[in-house]
Design an enzyme around this catalytic site. Structure first.
Site, PDB file in Angstrom:
ATOM      1  N   ARG A 155      11.096  -1.872  10.810  1.00 42.37           N
ATOM      2  CA  ARG A 155      10.021  -1.589  11.761  1.00 42.37           C
ATOM      3  C   ARG A 155       9.952  -2.654  12.845  1.00 42.37           C
ATOM      4  O   ARG A 155      10.187  -3.830  12.578  1.00 42.37           O
ATOM      5  CB  ARG A 155       8.678  -1.523  11.015  1.00 42.37           C
ATOM      6  CG  ARG A 155       8.399  -0.177  10.445  1.00 42.37           C
ATOM      7  CD  ARG A 155       7.226  -0.136   9.509  1.00 42.37           C
ATOM      8  NE  ARG A 155       6.020  -0.847   9.947  1.00 42.37           N
ATOM      9  CZ  ARG A 155       4.872  -0.846   9.255  1.00 42.37           C
ATOM     10  NH1 ARG A 155       4.790  -0.166   8.123  1.00 42.37           N
ATOM     11  NH2 ARG A 155       3.829  -1.512   9.692  1.00 42.37           N
TER      12      ARG A 155
ATOM     13  N   ARG B 146      11.522  -5.833   4.265  1.00 43.99           N
ATOM     14  CA  ARG B 146      11.303  -4.379   4.119  1.00 43.99           C
ATOM     15  C   ARG B 146      12.320  -3.590   4.936  1.00 43.99           C
ATOM     16  O   ARG B 146      12.646  -3.927   6.068  1.00 43.99           O
ATOM     17  CB  ARG B 146       9.900  -4.011   4.595  1.00 43.99           C
ATOM     18  CG  ARG B 146       9.725  -2.495   4.716  1.00 43.99           C
ATOM     19  CD  ARG B 146       8.294  -2.068   4.864  1.00 43.99           C
ATOM     20  NE  ARG B 146       7.577  -2.730   5.932  1.00 43.99           N
ATOM     21  CZ  ARG B 146       6.264  -2.672   6.068  1.00 43.99           C
ATOM     22  NH1 ARG B 146       5.534  -1.997   5.194  1.00 43.99           N
ATOM     23  NH2 ARG B 146       5.662  -3.296   7.063  1.00 43.99           N
TER      24      ARG B 146
ATOM     25  N   ARG C 269      -1.244  -9.545  12.578  1.00 43.33           N
ATOM     26  CA  ARG C 269      -1.813  -8.432  11.791  1.00 43.33           C
ATOM     27  C   ARG C 269      -2.683  -8.974  10.657  1.00 43.33           C
ATOM     28  O   ARG C 269      -3.741  -8.422  10.348  1.00 43.33           O
ATOM     29  CB  ARG C 269      -0.681  -7.556  11.227  1.00 43.33           C
ATOM     30  CG  ARG C 269      -0.030  -6.675  12.299  1.00 43.33           C
ATOM     31  CD  ARG C 269       1.375  -6.227  11.940  1.00 43.33           C
ATOM     32  NE  ARG C 269       1.479  -5.437  10.738  1.00 43.33           N
ATOM     33  CZ  ARG C 269       2.629  -5.150  10.129  1.00 43.33           C
ATOM     34  NH1 ARG C 269       3.791  -5.610  10.633  1.00 43.33           N
ATOM     35  NH2 ARG C 269       2.655  -4.416   9.049  1.00 43.33           N
TER      36      ARG C 269
ATOM     37  N   ARG D  67     -10.180   0.461   8.873  1.00 37.33           N
ATOM     38  CA  ARG D  67      -9.715  -0.911   9.089  1.00 37.33           C
ATOM     39  C   ARG D  67     -10.797  -1.760   9.722  1.00 37.33           C
ATOM     40  O   ARG D  67     -10.629  -2.979   9.827  1.00 37.33           O
ATOM     41  CB  ARG D  67      -8.512  -0.885  10.034  1.00 37.33           C
ATOM     42  CG  ARG D  67      -7.180  -1.014   9.346  1.00 37.33           C
ATOM     43  CD  ARG D  67      -6.110  -1.056  10.407  1.00 37.33           C
ATOM     44  NE  ARG D  67      -4.916  -1.682   9.950  1.00 37.33           N
ATOM     45  CZ  ARG D  67      -3.916  -1.043   9.355  1.00 37.33           C
ATOM     46  NH1 ARG D  67      -4.010   0.242   9.118  1.00 37.33           N
ATOM     47  NH2 ARG D  67      -2.836  -1.688   9.003  1.00 37.33           N
TER      48      ARG D  67
ATOM     49  N   LYS E 233       0.840  -1.214   0.000  1.00 41.64           N
ATOM     50  CA  LYS E 233       0.000   0.000   0.000  1.00 41.64           C
ATOM     51  C   LYS E 233       0.874   1.263   0.000  1.00 41.64           C
ATOM     52  O   LYS E 233       0.680   2.175  -0.797  1.00 41.64           O
ATOM     53  CB  LYS E 233      -0.939   0.018   1.216  1.00 41.64           C
ATOM     54  CG  LYS E 233      -1.882  -1.180   1.275  1.00 41.64           C
ATOM     55  CD  LYS E 233      -2.825  -1.108   2.447  1.00 41.64           C
ATOM     56  CE  LYS E 233      -2.160  -1.270   3.799  1.00 41.64           C
ATOM     57  NZ  LYS E 233      -1.555  -2.604   4.051  1.00 41.64           N
TER      58      LYS E 233
END
Ligand code: AP5
Length: 295
Positions: free
Chosen positions: A245, A217, A256, A182, A106
């Site tokens: 992160r 990432r 998640r 969400r 995203k």
């Protein structure tokens, strides 16, 4: 033992649900709030009213199942909905929503969309990570939830987003909203603002790809750019300053993903008239080519 203000029958303790200080049968509380919301939605366009109605009915049916009542009996945020609906003073801004599992890409697509459209990128994840960095009370609470792969409360998120959507840059340039809504509650609150939302881009990919993308990432703290060690490697001269992160490990990602799956159907249903499905399994340019058709 009290009587339910909605149906007039006696309310036994096991089925009791508190709403606006009164005791209802679980499903009666939802019917009561639905009727109340309908009265406040008269100004919404018909297609949106229909979507909201369908989602509420489905939810009321789910709550008639006593097995589900247990997990939702502390559902006390209906009171605060009334405040959101009655205080929707936001001026009309236009924009699009981007929705999909964690790590689907995203943020990556938002970088490309902003370059092409000049829309303001609003990322709830980025807003919360800024709060964490600042050491604010919100940041402290959010960090614990994010590191566990949970969701920050609807009340906090709705308040944050309402404020952001009312700022001058958004009113002027429009928005791409990333990470909100969400949940069904967030979706309803967003619809109640009467914004001009032209699309919900729904990015789809399988779970294993999500885990692979998230674990590789890396973020450049200076520019905010997103890289991937394999799929989108950073330039050599910045490699040493990249960060990872704290919620980017497989265990947290699975949690998640579960939260995402739990809420997918209700968010999709609320926005069913503007959902644009995007196959996000290809490289970022292949994904963007599909998105461009909807911009
Ligand atoms: P948030 O930051 O929004 O996280 P997320 O939704 O889990 O999404 P990510 O940011 O992890 O992934 P992305 O889809 O943007 O992927 P990216 O482009 O980086 O939220 C974090 C937390 O905040 C939540 O868990 C929650 O606790 C809280 N929160 C936020 N909003 C909330 C809300 N509304 N309510 C309650 N709580 C909220 O890409 C991932 C990697 O893949 C990158 O390395 C990238 O280079 C690579 N990549 C991207 N596209 C491709 C491609 N096509 N091919 C190969 N690699 C690719």
């Amino acid at each position: 033992m009290s009587k339910c203000p909605q149906c007039g029958k006696r309310v036994y303790f096991a089925e009791r649900q508190l709403c606006e200080g009164k005791e209802f049968h679980g499903s009666c509380a939802l019917k009561y709030m639905k009727e109340k919301k309908e009265q406040k939605r008269d100004w919404l366009p018909d297609n949106i009213k229909q979507n909201l109605g369908r989602a509420s009915e489905e939810s009321a049916q789910q709550h008639e199942d006593p097995r589900q009542q247990e997990s939702t009996s502390s559902y006390s945020h209906e009171d605060s909905y009334s405040d959101y609906y009655s205080s929707s003073s936001t001026k009309t801004a236009h924009g699009i929503l981007i929705f999909g599992p964690p790590g689907v890409g995203k943020g990556t697509q938002c970088e490309l969309i902003v370059k092409k459209t000049n829309l303001v990128h609003i990322s709830t994840g980025d807003i919360l990570r800024e709060a964490v960095k600042s050491g604010s009370e919100l940041g402290k609470q959010a960090q614990v939830i994010m590191n566990a792969g949970g969701l920050v409360s609807d009340e906090i998120m709705i308040g944050l987003i309402k404020e952001r959507l009312n700022q001058a840059d958004v009113l002027e340039r429009g928005f791409i909203l990333d990470g909100f809504p969400r949940t069904r509650e967030q979706g309803e609150a967003l619809l109640s603002l009467g914004l001009d939302i032209s699309a919900l881009l729904l990015l789809e990919v399988d779970d294993d790809t999500v885990v692979e993308r998230i674990c590789g990432r890396r973020i450049d703290p200076v520019t905010g750019n997103i890289y991937h060690l394999t799929f989108d490697p950073p330039p050599h001269d910045i490699a040493d300053r990249l960060t990872q992160r704290s919620d980017d490990c497989e265990e947290v990602v699975r949690s998640r993903l579960q939260k995402y799956q739990d809420n997918l159907a209700s968010v999709e249903q609320l926005f069913s008239n503007i959902v644009k499905r995007v196959d996000a399994s290809g490289d970022k340019h292949a994904v963007f080519r599909q998105i461009e058709e909807f911009l």
